[in-house]
Design a protein around this motif. Structure first.
Motif, mmCIF file in Angstrom:
data_model
loop_
_atom_site.group_PDB
_atom_site.id
_atom_site.type_symbol
_atom_site.label_atom_id
_atom_site.label_comp_id
_atom_site.label_asym_id
_atom_site.label_seq_id
_atom_site.Cartn_x
_atom_site.Cartn_y
_atom_site.Cartn_z
ATOM 1 N N ILE A 291 0.907 -1.070 -0.109
ATOM 2 C CA ILE A 291 0.029 -0.107 -0.207
ATOM 3 C C ILE A 291 1.020 1.166 -0.152
ATOM 4 C CG2 ILE A 291 -1.860 1.391 1.233
ATOM 5 C CD1 ILE A 291 -2.587 -1.540 2.524
ATOM 6 N N PHE A 292 0.469 1.975 -0.914
ATOM 7 C CA PHE A 292 1.293 3.306 -0.871
ATOM 8 C C PHE A 292 0.180 4.811 -0.655
ATOM 9 C CE2 PHE A 292 3.424 0.676 -3.505
ATOM 10 C CZ PHE A 292 4.891 0.930 -3.697
ATOM 11 N N PRO A 293 0.658 5.347 0.434
ATOM 12 C CA PRO A 293 -0.279 6.440 0.555
ATOM 13 C C PRO A 293 -0.078 7.560 -0.180
ATOM 14 C CG PRO A 293 1.516 6.052 2.498
ATOM 15 C CD PRO A 293 1.671 5.098 1.527
ATOM 16 N N VAL A 294 -1.242 8.216 -0.404
ATOM 17 C CA VAL A 294 -0.942 9.305 -1.448
ATOM 18 C C VAL A 294 -1.184 10.865 -0.475
ATOM 19 C CG1 VAL A 294 -1.976 10.713 -3.341
ATOM 20 C CG2 VAL A 294 -1.717 8.180 -3.281
ATOM 21 N N ASP A 295 -0.513 11.923 -0.937
ATOM 22 C CA ASP A 295 -0.443 13.042 -0.244
ATOM 23 C C ASP A 295 -1.733 13.687 -0.805
ATOM 24 O OD1 ASP A 295 -0.502 15.860 0.832
ATOM 25 O OD2 ASP A 295 1.467 16.034 0.134
ATOM 26 N N VAL B 225 -1.386 11.639 -6.532
ATOM 27 C CA VAL B 225 -1.402 10.569 -7.195
ATOM 28 C C VAL B 225 -0.376 10.154 -8.200
ATOM 29 C CG1 VAL B 225 -3.015 9.034 -8.725
ATOM 30 C CG2 VAL B 225 -4.047 10.450 -6.643
ATOM 31 N N ILE B 226 -0.200 11.229 -9.026
ATOM 32 C CA ILE B 226 0.987 10.999 -10.067
ATOM 33 C C ILE B 226 2.331 10.733 -9.392
ATOM 34 C CG2 ILE B 226 2.273 12.055 -11.942
ATOM 35 C CD1 ILE B 226 -0.471 13.416 -12.653
ATOM 36 N N ARG B 227 2.629 11.543 -8.267
ATOM 37 C CA ARG B 227 3.906 11.255 -7.680
ATOM 38 C C ARG B 227 3.833 9.876 -7.109
ATOM 39 N NH1 ARG B 227 5.908 16.567 -7.635
ATOM 40 N NH2 ARG B 227 4.464 17.977 -7.135
ATOM 41 N N ALA B 228 2.835 9.313 -6.520
ATOM 42 C CA ALA B 228 2.911 8.027 -5.779
ATOM 43 C C ALA B 228 3.241 7.065 -7.202
ATOM 44 C CB ALA B 228 1.388 7.724 -5.133
ATOM 45 N N TRP B 229 2.515 7.120 -8.047
ATOM 46 C CA TRP B 229 2.669 6.170 -9.093
ATOM 47 C C TRP B 229 4.263 6.344 -9.778
ATOM 48 C CZ3 TRP B 229 0.300 2.036 -10.421
ATOM 49 C CH2 TRP B 229 -1.040 1.784 -10.221
ATOM 50 N N ASN B 230 4.815 7.437 -9.698
ATOM 51 C CA ASN B 230 6.098 7.791 -10.212
ATOM 52 C C ASN B 230 7.084 6.826 -9.042
ATOM 53 O OD1 ASN B 230 5.942 9.143 -12.665
ATOM 54 N ND2 ASN B 230 5.813 11.022 -11.601
ATOM 55 N N THR B 231 6.765 6.742 -8.034
ATOM 56 C CA THR B 231 7.492 6.043 -6.833
ATOM 57 C C THR B 231 7.281 4.555 -6.868
ATOM 58 O OG1 THR B 231 7.088 7.853 -5.104
ATOM 59 C CG2 THR B 231 7.662 5.634 -4.413
ATOM 60 N N GLY C 161 -11.347 12.104 2.115
ATOM 61 C CA GLY C 161 -10.340 12.543 1.315
ATOM 62 C C GLY C 161 -8.951 11.891 1.521
ATOM 63 N N GLN C 162 -8.931 10.718 2.192
ATOM 64 C CA GLN C 162 -7.564 9.853 2.237
ATOM 65 C C GLN C 162 -7.735 9.060 0.893
ATOM 66 O OE1 GLN C 162 -7.478 7.207 5.392
ATOM 67 N NE2 GLN C 162 -5.554 6.410 4.801
ATOM 68 N N ILE C 163 -6.461 8.989 0.234
ATOM 69 C CA ILE C 163 -6.190 8.259 -1.045
ATOM 70 C C ILE C 163 -5.132 7.270 -0.663
ATOM 71 C CG2 ILE C 163 -5.675 8.362 -3.272
ATOM 72 C CD1 ILE C 163 -6.299 11.385 -3.339
ATOM 73 N N GLU C 164 -5.256 5.902 -1.242
ATOM 74 C CA GLU C 164 -4.143 5.037 -1.034
ATOM 75 C C GLU C 164 -4.026 4.297 -2.324
ATOM 76 O OE1 GLU C 164 -4.273 3.726 3.595
ATOM 77 O OE2 GLU C 164 -5.705 2.919 2.332
#
Length: 132
Positions: free
Chosen positions: A81-85, A92-98, A123-126
């Motif tokens: 699981i990757f949390p999203v700011d 979301v794009i930054r998390a996908w890049n990670t 509002g939370q995104i994972e």
């Protein structure tokens, strides 16, 4: 997990000149059909052609509580699981890049079955990435 698909699109992160328009349009169209704003909403990535460089289907879906599900994610799947700011417009794009960087470095071994973004009404995104 049983989901009802609201809308889907087939695309490619690297070879589709209309990528952003397709994804933006998908979410805009789906949001018009989402009547219960208190439901968890999912962006599900599936039907992968190969890896993240190949074609895939992105579906906007909600949890199926009563009706007939149109997409079923196996309960025994393993995920990282990757949390999203959510305060960052590009979160979301930054998390996908990670995720892609981790995969390229060999520290993330993806299964390419069902990956999904989970949008909580508060509002939370994972992002859930299926792993081997």
């Amino acid at each position: 997990m049983k989901l009802t698909v609201i809308q889907s699109v087939r695309t490619n992160n690297f070879n589709d000149d209309q990528l952003m328009q397709k994804i933006t349009g998908l979410w805009q169209e789906a949001s018009l059909r989402l009547t219960d704003r208190d439901l968890l909403t999912y962006g599900v990535y599936h039907d992968y052609e190969s890896d993240y460089k190949g074609d895939y289907t992105l579906s906007v879906a909600v949890e199926d509580r009563q009706g007939e599900s149109t997409l079923e994610i196996p309960d025994d799947a393993r995920y990282e699981i990757f949390p999203v700011d959510a305060t960052d417009e590009q979160g979301v794009i930054r998390a996908w890049n990670t995720i892609w960087e981790r995969e390229n470095s060999g520290t993330l071994h993806r299964a390419y079955t069902y990956d999904y973004e989970k949008y909580d009404p508060r509002g939370q995104i994972e992002i859930y990435i299926a792993i081997k």
